[in-house]
Design an enzyme around this catalytic site. Structure first.
Site, PDB file in Angstrom:
ATOM      1  N   ARG A   1       0.815  -1.232   0.000  1.00  0.00           N
ATOM      2  CA  ARG A   1       0.000   0.000   0.000  1.00  0.00           C
ATOM      3  C   ARG A   1       0.842   1.273   0.000  1.00  0.00           C
ATOM      4  O   ARG A   1       0.373   2.322   0.434  1.00  0.00           O
ATOM      5  CB  ARG A   1      -0.989   0.014   1.169  1.00  0.00           C
ATOM      6  CG  ARG A   1      -1.969  -1.150   1.155  1.00  0.00           C
ATOM      7  CD  ARG A   1      -3.164  -0.914   2.062  1.00  0.00           C
ATOM      8  NE  ARG A   1      -3.988  -2.108   2.132  1.00  0.00           N
ATOM      9  CZ  ARG A   1      -3.862  -3.055   3.052  1.00  0.00           C
ATOM     10  NH1 ARG A   1      -2.975  -2.948   3.999  1.00  0.00           N
ATOM     11  NH2 ARG A   1      -4.654  -4.108   3.029  1.00  0.00           N
TER      12      ARG A   1
ATOM     13  N   ASN B   1      -2.490  17.950 -21.322  1.00  0.00           N
ATOM     14  CA  ASN B   1      -2.817  16.906 -22.291  1.00  0.00           C
ATOM     15  C   ASN B   1      -3.146  17.455 -23.669  1.00  0.00           C
ATOM     16  O   ASN B   1      -3.770  16.760 -24.477  1.00  0.00           O
ATOM     17  CB  ASN B   1      -3.989  16.068 -21.783  1.00  0.00           C
ATOM     18  CG  ASN B   1      -3.589  15.211 -20.601  1.00  0.00           C
ATOM     19  OD1 ASN B   1      -2.570  14.522 -20.643  1.00  0.00           O
ATOM     20  ND2 ASN B   1      -4.372  15.269 -19.538  1.00  0.00           N
TER      21      ASN B   1
ATOM     22  N   GLU C   1      -5.884  16.322 -11.089  1.00  0.00           N
ATOM     23  CA  GLU C   1      -6.522  16.585 -12.373  1.00  0.00           C
ATOM     24  C   GLU C   1      -8.033  16.666 -12.278  1.00  0.00           C
ATOM     25  O   GLU C   1      -8.770  15.958 -12.955  1.00  0.00           O
ATOM     26  CB  GLU C   1      -6.095  15.532 -13.418  1.00  0.00           C
ATOM     27  CG  GLU C   1      -6.450  15.977 -14.822  1.00  0.00           C
ATOM     28  CD  GLU C   1      -5.691  15.198 -15.902  1.00  0.00           C
ATOM     29  OE1 GLU C   1      -4.475  15.016 -15.778  1.00  0.00           O
ATOM     30  OE2 GLU C   1      -6.341  14.795 -16.880  1.00  0.00           O
TER      31      GLU C   1
ATOM     32  N   HIS D   1       5.596   8.208 -28.161  1.00  0.00           N
ATOM     33  CA  HIS D   1       4.535   9.007 -27.555  1.00  0.00           C
ATOM     34  C   HIS D   1       4.565  10.455 -28.048  1.00  0.00           C
ATOM     35  O   HIS D   1       3.537  11.009 -28.465  1.00  0.00           O
ATOM     36  CB  HIS D   1       4.666   8.962 -26.030  1.00  0.00           C
ATOM     37  CG  HIS D   1       3.705   9.836 -25.298  1.00  0.00           C
ATOM     38  ND1 HIS D   1       2.334   9.671 -25.371  1.00  0.00           N
ATOM     39  CD2 HIS D   1       3.897  10.912 -24.487  1.00  0.00           C
ATOM     40  CE1 HIS D   1       1.738  10.588 -24.625  1.00  0.00           C
ATOM     41  NE2 HIS D   1       2.660  11.357 -24.080  1.00  0.00           N
TER      42      HIS D   1
ATOM     43  N   HIS E   1      -3.229   9.721 -28.144  1.00  0.00           N
ATOM     44  CA  HIS E   1      -3.515   8.399 -27.571  1.00  0.00           C
ATOM     45  C   HIS E   1      -4.293   7.539 -28.558  1.00  0.00           C
ATOM     46  O   HIS E   1      -4.097   6.333 -28.624  1.00  0.00           O
ATOM     47  CB  HIS E   1      -4.314   8.534 -26.276  1.00  0.00           C
ATOM     48  CG  HIS E   1      -3.495   8.983 -25.109  1.00  0.00           C
ATOM     49  ND1 HIS E   1      -4.044   9.267 -23.882  1.00  0.00           N
ATOM     50  CD2 HIS E   1      -2.166   9.201 -24.983  1.00  0.00           C
ATOM     51  CE1 HIS E   1      -3.090   9.648 -23.049  1.00  0.00           C
ATOM     52  NE2 HIS E   1      -1.941   9.617 -23.689  1.00  0.00           N
TER      53      HIS E   1
END
Lengths: 409, 409
Positions: B166, B290, B282, B310, B297
């Site tokens: 975690r 973005n 965000e 990318h 994408h």
């Protein structure tokens, strides 16, 4: 098995058929679409019909019937901007507005199994299936994941909610005592790794926890007793009066007395909420909630998840932790006896399974999350009833003696 | 290939051999053990030798040589108790004390690939291998995961650090322009799902980001240009003077001028840090980072990750977003021309691949993370250079026209 027009017992294999339907309004007054991901093995649902129907908000009439419902007890988990309420009571699933105020966006993914039995074997696979379902259904960041089931469903669905699109809203509807008094509260989510329990996960808080005690009506006795192990734990680590209450009221709990259960769940959640509020991410204090769990996890890992229920393993583990505390000279013998007695009253085991060996304990305990810089820290009782410590500073011989006293070498 | 006594190019298949060795002191003065998980495909490492050697703190003499090293530029990411510094400069990997002050506990897992090439195909599998390695090595909560590589390594290692027990400490050492100016900063971590990019992940901040510009010496030209797409993005969305600087200095960047690069990385990180500080998770503003990414994408998903880098996909995507902004009447034609020109200067594509169709764009964009309640929100330029909006409120015809202008129907 079909209820109110929606099949809730469909196997995961049939999720290509989108279960979606209009339901009640979300808090912005928009209609929410429900996507039902039913994760089942083989057997049909054992969830009470009203749970599924009401949760899905299928019956518009319920919206006006809410004033007939019981007024819930509320425990607040105080975590700043991650605070949330726990609602506890009978018939809460007949009050859809309780849920709806915590639903964000207009799409809901309900993750449930069709038995309340654990899915230990394929938790990682079911996690992937939840992602698949969410992506295929084009759920977005403003959707809500609802975990309807026991601890395994809640842990897995919570981790899915934490990870999907880097985090979506999440609601817990625990249907077992174990999940209601412990695992659904506090934001620990995760899945097992083949080498250990809950090694992969996240701290991720729900929007709310909704505990309808009616769900316990169909819970098998063994599952119910398993949850009581965690209830007993709270008494031992920080609430002696609660432990004393349990000594007197264990029969009422076993006979599923409603008032006894609402009190037990509320007091357990209060204890847990207090600890979590002080130490959300388990830097120290929160670890006390793991009394008996290091031994218990060793049992679960070594014997295989599902051989014993979690609470059964924890019960045996608590007896071992208490035995070790006594060997260290940290508690009176009377506490050892009282712990054994109350666990027996609850029909819980007080020894590990016969098959467990000292080496099995040692190798499983070597990957415990509570190891820090190579030292295994344990929760041990110290002082009067209701007092404990979380420490790596103990005589290793006491641990060895306890292991040898409880199992074959 | 063996360096300074440690094999760093071993394939993941050989990680059963524990690479562990004593190294420098952590901040508590304890010796940290390094576990090196080298994730490679087939080729030997292309990382500069000093990167690996210094990162691993192998040469004690380096500890005293630090005063000879360049003084790093520092950008602070202000996130309350999750704040952290970004160190930028040449030769920083020869200053192990920079890293050591951010290492917690006494064990470090270095996750790297042996080429700087992306591992798009098996990111989920490598995630599982990182967990396996960490668990088999009995790493505990006080260990540190170090991502040494490009964006894919950073994203995947960061999500592993977020999820292991975690959450454990995490350090980013990005070795590509793309990772240095964008992906290593801001805490977005994650892996791809077969149906979309980075759909599964977490917001998880590192302890620090260490950017040694010397790592760029061995970066292929195409990778370098790919990173410049994100640099150009910052100018377009919020920093017109930086865009103008790029128009004048693109040649210096392509010829790998050190001063130009330190300036570019620092200014990019400052832009990103400012945005992230205002909107860590965000909810709105941060989405402006973005620009071009929704189109990009779609290209990556439709053509397969790795078909284009990318940044190449983002470059074509930015041209499409700018085209759409112009069709909406939101920007002057001169901006369209300048964007095309600067991308061409940087040797980046200004159109999607020939194989892309309108339908391929549409179906890929249907699972974009920025969809809210069914509406696809886009980052579009609006007003003078350096101004943008994040909105779902635009004429759908402009989007259609842009798609048809750039690809076969």
């Amino acid at each position: 098995m079909t209820m109110t027009g929606i099949a809730v017992s469909r196997s995961i294999l049939s999720t290509k058929h989108n279960f979606s339907l209009p339901t009640g309004l979300d808090k912005n007054g928009k209609r929410a679409r429900i996507l039902h991901l039913s994760i089942c093995r083989t057997s049909p649902t054992k969830l009470p019909m009203k749970v599924s129907a009401a949760t899905l908000g299928l019956e518009a009439s319920k919206l006006t019937k809410s004033s007939c419902g019981a007024f819930p007890a509320i425990v607040d988990v105080d975590l700043g901007d991650r605070s949330y309420p726990i609602y506890i009571g009978s018939g809460l699933l007949d009050q859809p507005e309780l849920l709806q105020r915590h639903i964000h966006g207009n799409r809901v993914l309900v993750v449930t199994n069709t038995t309340v039995a654990p899915l230990y074997l394929d938790k990682a696979n079911t996690l992937m299936k939840v992602f698949d379902k969410a992506i295929e259904s084009q759920l977005d960041r403003r959707s809500t994941f609802v975990a309807l089931g026991g601890g395994v469903i809640g842990d897995m669905c919570g981790y899915a909610a934490a990870s999907f699109l880097r985090g979506v809203n999440f609601i817990q509807i625990p249907t077992t005592v174990m999940a209601q008094v412990d695992s659904s509260v506090g934001g620990k989510t995760g899945i097992n790794h083949r080498l250990g329990k809950n090694l992969i996960g996240a701290f991720y808080q729900p929007q709310c926890v909704l505990i309808d005690t009616d769900t316990l009506n169909t819970l098998p006795d063994r599952e119910l007793a398993s949850g009581l192990a965690e209830v007993i734990k709270y008494g031992l680590i920080r609430d002696a009066p609660f432990f004393e209450w349990q000594e007197k009221n264990m029969q009422a709990l076993l006979s599923r007395d409603l008032n006894a259960f609402v009190y037990t769940i509320k007091r357990s959640c209060e204890n847990k909420a207090e600890v979590v509020s002080q130490d959300e991410k388990e830097h120290g204090l929160r670890a006390i909630g793991n009394l008996g769990h290091t031994f218990g996890h060793a049992i679960e890992t070594s014997c295989g998840y599902g051989y014993w229920l979690h609470g059964e393993a924890v019960a045996a583990g608590m007896v071992m932790a208490v035995d070790m505390s006594y060997r260290l000279g940290w508690i009176d013998e009377s506490i050892v006896e009282r712990v054994n007695n109350v666990l027996k009253q609850a029909k819980l085991p007080t020894r590990p399974p016969e098959m467990m060996t000292v080496d099995m304990f040692k190798s499983a305990m070597a990957v415990d999350k509570k190891i820090a810089d190579g030292v295994l820290r344990l929760i041990l009782l110290k002082g009067p009833l209701g007092s404990c410590v979380f420490t790596g500073d103990y005589d290793r011989k006491a641990l060895d003696d306890t292991l040898h006293a409880f199992c074959k070498s």
